[in-house]
Write an enzyme that holds these catalytic residues in place. Structure first.
Site, PDB file in Angstrom:
ATOM      1  N   SER A  88       0.854  -1.191   0.000  1.00  0.00           N
ATOM      2  CA  SER A  88       0.000   0.000   0.000  1.00  0.00           C
ATOM      3  C   SER A  88       0.886   1.235   0.000  1.00  0.00           C
ATOM      4  O   SER A  88       2.115   1.139   0.122  1.00  0.00           O
ATOM      5  CB  SER A  88      -0.924  -0.009   1.219  1.00  0.00           C
ATOM      6  N   LYS A  89       0.218   2.361  -0.109  1.00  0.00           N
ATOM      7  CA  LYS A  89       0.953   3.630  -0.173  1.00  0.00           C
ATOM      8  C   LYS A  89       1.780   3.864   1.089  1.00  0.00           C
ATOM      9  O   LYS A  89       2.716   4.640   1.093  1.00  0.00           O
ATOM     10  CB  LYS A  89      -0.023   4.797  -0.366  1.00  0.00           C
ATOM     11  N   ARG A  90       1.393   3.186   2.184  1.00  0.00           N
ATOM     12  CA  ARG A  90       2.138   3.363   3.439  1.00  0.00           C
ATOM     13  C   ARG A  90       3.526   2.718   3.382  1.00  0.00           C
ATOM     14  O   ARG A  90       4.345   2.927   4.255  1.00  0.00           O
ATOM     15  CB  ARG A  90       1.345   2.758   4.608  1.00  0.00           C
TER      16      ARG A  90
END
Ligand code: GLU
Length: 298
Positions: free
Chosen positions: A237-239
């Site tokens: 994910s973007k995290r």
């Protein structure tokens, strides 16, 4: 007749390497089998971000994925989804559901009810109960009245896959057409007969194929590709740091580099080789694809 493949992103932000890899796979499956390749923006819900569509299209183009115009926006198809839901209602195939998410989780279930299935709370409301609930002011979701508990789909990477079908939502209480409905109607009406996407969506394929059959459409052939995961084994994910083309470019990793990394992860390029999407097309062999997830680490 050979139909179309497609990629159907939700325009909620920039694509990450996992999304780009799935898009490239969908493109390879389609273009290597004489299918058209369509792009569809799944922009019905509140997660859509203005301008994310254009950025995503530019990201796809940057790794060599092309598509047959026009790009279809689901937000332009609301009237059509409403028509299809009405036709199911006319055929006695829908019911109003007033349940909250919590009520569904807490509802008593029959001992052998399949895990995760709608518990049937609003399926048999009496006329009085229905009137009371309507008067309560909570707008109902519309659910499909289905007559099976499972359905089998054909998956090019997973073989035959049988999964749960329940009385799933066709229109949310806030009036938004549900993903499972829109996907089926759009795929059928744009002649998509090959659906390649991440395997997080495998469990929705039986519901979608079942609904397609109910609506008189031939279900597509599926290929659910393993997702990209981070070093902790979680879906990327973007995290997870620099995972979009923009973030990676800031670290000196170009779109070409990303394409090469993706190609290597698919066993389609050597360790020091630089490739084009066109070259990959000539090499594409679904049987040789790795079956496990790709671990992204930077
Ligand atoms: N819009 C969905 C997503 O981005 C994909 C839907 C599909 O491919 O069926 O996860």
């Amino acid at each position: 007749m050979t139909g179309n493949g497609r990629y159907a992103p939700s325009p909620s932000g920039d694509l990450h390497v996992g999304n780009l890899r799935t898009a490239l796979l969908a493109w390879l499956f389609a273009r290597s089998t004489g299918h058209g390749f369509l792009m569809r923006m799944e922009d019905l819900d509140e997660r859509s971000v203005d301008g994310a569509d254009e950025r995503q299209l530019a990201e796809l183009a940057a790794i060599g994925v092309d598509w047959d115009p026009p790009v279809l926006y689901q937000s332009s198809r609301r009237a059509r989804y409403a028509e299809v839901i009405d036709s199911l209602t006319d055929a006695g195939r829908t019911f109003e559901c007033f349940c909250t998410r919590r009520e569904i989780l807490d509802a008593p279930r029959a001992p052998h009810a399949p895990e995760g299935a709608y518990p049937g709370t609003c399926l048999h409301l009496s006329d009085t109960e229905l009137r009371e609930r309507r008067e309560s002011g909570r707008p109902p979701a519309i659910r499909l009245r289905c007559d099976t508990t499972e359905f089998t789909v054909d998956d090019l990477l997973r073989g035959a896959y049988t999964g749960l079908v329940d009385d799933f939502v066709l229109r949310r209480g806030d009036g938004t057409p549900a993903y499972n409905l829109a996907v089926v109607v759009d795929d059928a009406e744009t002649e998509v007969d090959q659906v390649v996407r991440g395997d997080d969506l495998l469990a929705s394929a039986p519901r979608q194929a079942y609904l397609a059959t109910l609506l008189g459409y031939e279900p597509p052939t599926y290929a659910h590709a393993p997702l990209v995961i981070n070093a902790n084994g979680m879906r990327l994910s973007k995290r997870d740091g620099a995972v979009t083309l923009e973030d990676l470019a800031a670290q000196g990793v170009s779109a070409q580099d990303v394409l090469d990394l993706i190609a290597r992860s698919l066993n389609m390029a050597g360790p020091d080789e630089s490739v084009t999407a066109g070259q990959l097309l000539g090499r594409f062999d679904p049987a040789a694809l790795p079956r496990g997830a790709w671990v992204w680490s930077t």
